[in-house]
Motif scaffolding. Structure first.
Motif, mmCIF file in Angstrom:
data_model
loop_
_atom_site.group_PDB
_atom_site.id
_atom_site.type_symbol
_atom_site.label_atom_id
_atom_site.label_comp_id
_atom_site.label_asym_id
_atom_site.label_seq_id
_atom_site.Cartn_x
_atom_site.Cartn_y
_atom_site.Cartn_z
ATOM 1 N N CYS A 7 0.838 -1.064 0.183
ATOM 2 C CA CYS A 7 -0.087 0.044 0.114
ATOM 3 C C CYS A 7 0.771 1.320 0.074
ATOM 4 O O CYS A 7 1.866 1.411 0.705
ATOM 5 C CB CYS A 7 -0.911 -0.021 1.212
ATOM 6 S SG CYS A 7 -1.867 1.569 1.246
ATOM 7 N N ASN A 9 -0.371 4.482 0.340
ATOM 8 C CA ASN A 9 -1.340 5.718 0.886
ATOM 9 C C ASN A 9 -0.680 6.360 1.933
ATOM 10 O O ASN A 9 -1.386 7.197 2.199
ATOM 11 C CB ASN A 9 -2.692 5.231 1.359
ATOM 12 C CG ASN A 9 -3.483 4.960 -0.246
ATOM 13 O OD1 ASN A 9 -3.711 5.739 -1.013
ATOM 14 N ND2 ASN A 9 -4.099 3.672 -0.408
ATOM 15 N N CYS A 10 0.135 5.633 2.682
ATOM 16 C CA CYS A 10 0.868 6.222 3.882
ATOM 17 C C CYS A 10 2.231 5.795 4.243
ATOM 18 O O CYS A 10 2.412 4.411 3.667
ATOM 19 C CB CYS A 10 0.017 6.083 4.884
ATOM 20 S SG CYS A 10 0.132 4.881 6.276
ATOM 21 N N GLY A 13 3.228 1.658 4.643
ATOM 22 C CA GLY A 13 3.658 0.863 3.550
ATOM 23 C C GLY A 13 3.105 -0.731 3.951
ATOM 24 O O GLY A 13 4.167 -1.624 3.758
ATOM 25 N N CYS A 14 2.080 -0.943 4.350
ATOM 26 C CA CYS A 14 1.523 -2.300 4.562
ATOM 27 C C CYS A 14 1.685 -3.152 3.326
ATOM 28 O O CYS A 14 1.338 -2.791 2.269
ATOM 29 C CB CYS A 14 0.194 -2.186 4.991
ATOM 30 S SG CYS A 14 -0.284 -1.359 6.549
ATOM 31 N N CYS A 32 -5.624 -0.497 7.614
ATOM 32 C CA CYS A 32 -7.088 0.323 7.271
ATOM 33 C C CYS A 32 -7.833 -0.057 6.006
ATOM 34 O O CYS A 32 -7.330 -0.599 5.145
ATOM 35 C CB CYS A 32 -6.691 1.713 7.750
ATOM 36 S SG CYS A 32 -5.996 2.479 6.300
ATOM 37 N N GLY A 35 -6.203 0.818 2.640
ATOM 38 C CA GLY A 35 -5.159 -0.156 1.837
ATOM 39 C C GLY A 35 -6.374 -1.229 1.224
ATOM 40 O O GLY A 35 -5.895 -1.646 -0.050
HETATM 41 S S1 SF4 Z 1 -3.162 0.030 4.701
HETATM 42 FE FE1 SF4 Z 1 -3.660 1.995 5.897
HETATM 43 S S2 SF4 Z 1 -1.946 2.001 7.338
HETATM 44 FE FE2 SF4 Z 1 -1.426 0.522 5.724
HETATM 45 S S3 SF4 Z 1 -0.247 1.807 4.385
HETATM 46 FE FE3 SF4 Z 1 -2.251 1.686 3.642
HETATM 47 S S4 SF4 Z 1 -3.015 3.483 4.231
HETATM 48 FE FE4 SF4 Z 1 -1.201 3.295 5.508
#
Ligand code: SF4
Length: 119
Positions: A7, A9-10, A13-14, A32, A35
């Motif tokens: 991921c 998005n933040c 990096g999940c 979250c 993701g």
């Molecule tokens: S799943 Fe959520 S917490 Fe994990 S990297 Fe994506 S946005 Fe961030």
């Protein structure tokens, strides 16, 4: 089919695993909902910002770097580049100037990302 996706998005990096089986998509490893949404979009219709260069006439440089102003379906990437290559733009060109509006009726514009002065 299992696909591993990180991921973006933040900064966390999940690392996610996406299982697609009989049209059902299961996502694991996400922290979250963002993701999960990202992973599903990556499987169903991945999108990217497209960057390339376009020809310029009458400028202090012969090409201008351009990009799409929003992400566009990856299936359009080569078509976007081909469409940009069909055009020649007249200087001056400004950062953020729309060069091709609503390309392929996607709601996405191709914009200049640098200033090109007149020769
Ligand atoms: S799943 Fe959520 S917490 Fe994990 S990297 Fe994506 S946005 Fe961030």
């Amino acid at each position: 089919m299992i696909k591993k996706i990180i991921c973006i998005n933040c900064p966390l990096g999940c690392e996610m695993e996406v299982l697609k089986d009989d049209g059902i998509i299961k996502v694991s490893g996400n922290t979250c909902k963002k993701g999960e949404d990202y992973a599903i979009a990556e499987i169903m219709d991945p999108k990217r910002i497209v960057t390339t260069t376009a020809k310029v006439i009458g400028g202090d440089r012969e090409v201008v770097p351009v990009k799409t102003d929003k992400e566009i379906s990856k299936s359009f990437m080569f078509d976007v580049v081909a469409e940009v290559n069909r055009h020649i733009f007249s200087a001056p060109l400004y950062v953020g100037q729309v060069l091709i509006e609503n390309i392929f009726d996607t709601g996405v514009n191709v914009i200049a990302t640098d200033f090109i002065n007149r020769k």
